[in-house]
Scaffold this active site. Structure first.
Site, PDB file in Angstrom:
ATOM      1  N   SER A 104       0.861  -1.490   0.285  1.00  0.00           N
ATOM      2  CA  SER A 104      -0.149  -0.005   0.400  1.00  0.00           C
ATOM      3  C   SER A 104       0.583   1.493   0.217  1.00  0.00           C
ATOM      4  O   SER A 104       1.710   1.590  -0.743  1.00  0.00           O
ATOM      5  CB  SER A 104      -1.012   0.009   1.086  1.00  0.00           C
ATOM      6  OG  SER A 104      -2.077  -1.178   0.669  1.00  0.00           O
ATOM      7  N   LYS A 146      -0.467  -3.749  -4.013  1.00  0.00           N
ATOM      8  CA  LYS A 146      -1.422  -3.387  -2.764  1.00  0.00           C
ATOM      9  C   LYS A 146      -1.701  -2.028  -3.429  1.00  0.00           C
ATOM     10  O   LYS A 146      -1.551  -1.081  -3.303  1.00  0.00           O
ATOM     11  CB  LYS A 146      -1.693  -3.674  -1.757  1.00  0.00           C
ATOM     12  CG  LYS A 146      -3.431  -2.362  -1.164  1.00  0.00           C
ATOM     13  CD  LYS A 146      -4.164  -2.858  -1.232  1.00  0.00           C
ATOM     14  CE  LYS A 146      -5.879  -2.387  -0.451  1.00  0.00           C
ATOM     15  NZ  LYS A 146      -5.772  -1.025  -0.057  1.00  0.00           N
TER      16      LYS A 146
END
Length: 459
Positions: free
Chosen positions: A373, A398
């Site tokens: 992320s 992600k």
């Protein structure tokens, strides 16, 4: 309230929107942002990036207030002040439904449509919901039907833990809102119930005018959030204008920091003392990430570090905006940090670095399969702009952005609201980022690699 995060599956340009809530006479339902105050190229609710649950933060987002928000109406003020007392079981379910209806991004599963979602609401609310536990069960099933591993329900006890992402230290979320003349105002669009700010008298919709006597005009929401930060239990004085037509008031607020520093650093000398290296480990992107990393870099530079290692291994993410601001510390002005896209094409945008880099020296970024992320935002931004080489294992993969919204009873929902791609236009979601080296190379190899690197064209 909403916040943007970037998280991996459970174990921000995106523009946060103002949502309509039919339970409040169809007036605008302002996002109740948990903790993330986004600014600069991005503006998020609470954007979190964690491979195990959530994803937050995207480029500068500005959502003009609707005419109904010109002056705060009595009903909405009551709702903000009383919070849980006004929550009903049906209302909580409808609130969660509305958030998905207004913001959810179906990232390829094609399980969502406005028609089917409306039908689900009609079916659910056709019967009364007798208990709060039943309401929460309905919300869980409703979100699970979307087939999105990142969109999920947070019970009150879990939602309260999100306070560590509060970027102000006093429990408010700030947004940049343009007025009718195009001037930017810093507004409180998101406040944690019973937070220091709320208890001191700050309310949803207030305009922030000054921090400790210094005006905030011309500053971004992120800059103002930084001004509000300080040691735990110390005081900050803010000047606010209540609503768009209320009085101006100076309010003293005691900071209550939940976040712990995610930064560990040390100075090393290698090659028999010939090479000075600054090693920095960043464990997550919480409210203190950018500030504490900035301090670490400056101290290591003062010690004489001529090379840097940024360790992002096992960093599952956190606040998107924190990731973006960390990346900017290493990038040249004008470099692309990330590209973002949401459900509405008009909310596609790019985030650019807007200052000179804090670090000019070569950088090694350590990554592994738990680098996810916001960590992948930083890794790809530094890599694609030829500021660093990546060493280790392929990253988690992600590339989705979630926003965290508080419901009226203190519970919350995490909803996928967008996705991002790297400066080289690579979609990392499900793919990850391949490192340049498996093992740490010699610094001469790093310098040679970066010299041959080509910075991507914007657009």
């Amino acid at each position: 309230m909403s916040a943007w995060l970037t998280l991996p599956p459970p174990s921000q340009t995106l523009r946060p929107q103002l949502f309509c809530n039919s339970r409040v006479n169809s007036t605008t339902w302002v996002e109740k942002t948990l903790a993330g105050a986004l600014s600069g190229a991005l503006s998020f609710g609470l954007l979190i990036s964690l491979p195990s649950a959530i994803a937050l933060e995207s480029p500068s987002i500005q959502s003009p207030l609707s005419p109904s928000q010109v002056c705060r109406d009595v009903e909405r003020e009551k709702r903000v002040d009383t919070g849980q007392e006004m929550a009903t079981n049906e209302g909580i379910v409808e609130e969660a439904w509305q958030i998905v209806n207004d913001s959810f991004l179906d990232t390829g599963r094609r399980r969502w449509s406005r028609e089917s979602w409306q039908q689900k609401k009609d079916d659910i609310l056709s019967n009364s919901i007798q208990t709060r536990s039943k309401a929460h069960q309905i919300i869980r099933r409703m979100l699970a039907s979307l087939g999105d591993p990142y969109t999920r329900f947070l019970p009150p006890e879990e939602f309260s833990k999100m306070a560590r992402y509060d970027m102000t230290g006093i429990g408010i979320n700030l947004r940049e809102i343009p007025d009718e003349n195009g001037n930017i105002k810093i507004k409180v669009l998101g406040i944690i119930l019973d937070s220091p700010a709320h208890s001191a008298g700050v309310r949803q919709g207030d305009e922030l005018l000054a921090v400790n006597g210094d005006g905030v005009q011309g500053k971004s929401a992120f800059e103002v959030s930084s001004l509000l930060q300080g040691p735990n239990e110390t005081f900050v004085t803010i000047q606010v204008k209540h609503g768009n037509c209320g009085p101006v008031e100076s309010i003293e607020v005691q900071r209550q920091l939940i976040a712990r520093t995610p930064v560990f650093y040390r100075f090393e000398q290698t090659d028999n003392g010939a090479t000075s290296v600054g090693y920095i480990r960043l464990k997550e992107f919480n409210a203190l990430a950018r500030k504490d990393l900035f301090t670490a870099v400056k101290r290591l530079q003062d010690m004489g570090a001529s090379y840097f290692i940024l360790d992002l291994r096992d960093n599952l993410g956190g606040l998107v905006q924190a990731g973006i601001e960390v990346a900017k510390l290493f990038l040249n002005e004008g470099d692309t940090v990330i590209y973002t896209v949401g459900r509405d094409p008009q909310f596609q945008d790019a985030v650019f670095a807007d200052t000179s880099p804090l670090v000019q020296a070569p950088v090694i970024v350590l990554v592994n399969n738990k680098t996810a992320s916001a960590s992948e935002i930083v890794a790809s931004a530094l890599h694609d702009n030829c500021r660093a080489v990546l060493v280790g294992e392929r990253t988690f993969g992600k590339g989705l952005i979630q926003s965290v919204f508080e419901l009226d009873d203190g519970s919350g929902v995490v909803v996928t609201v967008g996705k991002y791609v790297t400066p080289n236009h690579k979609d990392i979601n499900g793919n990850g980022i391949e490192p340049d080296f498996r093992k740490v190379p010699a610094w001469s190899e790093v310098s040679q690699y970066l010299t041959k690197c080509t910075i991507p064209q914007q657009g």
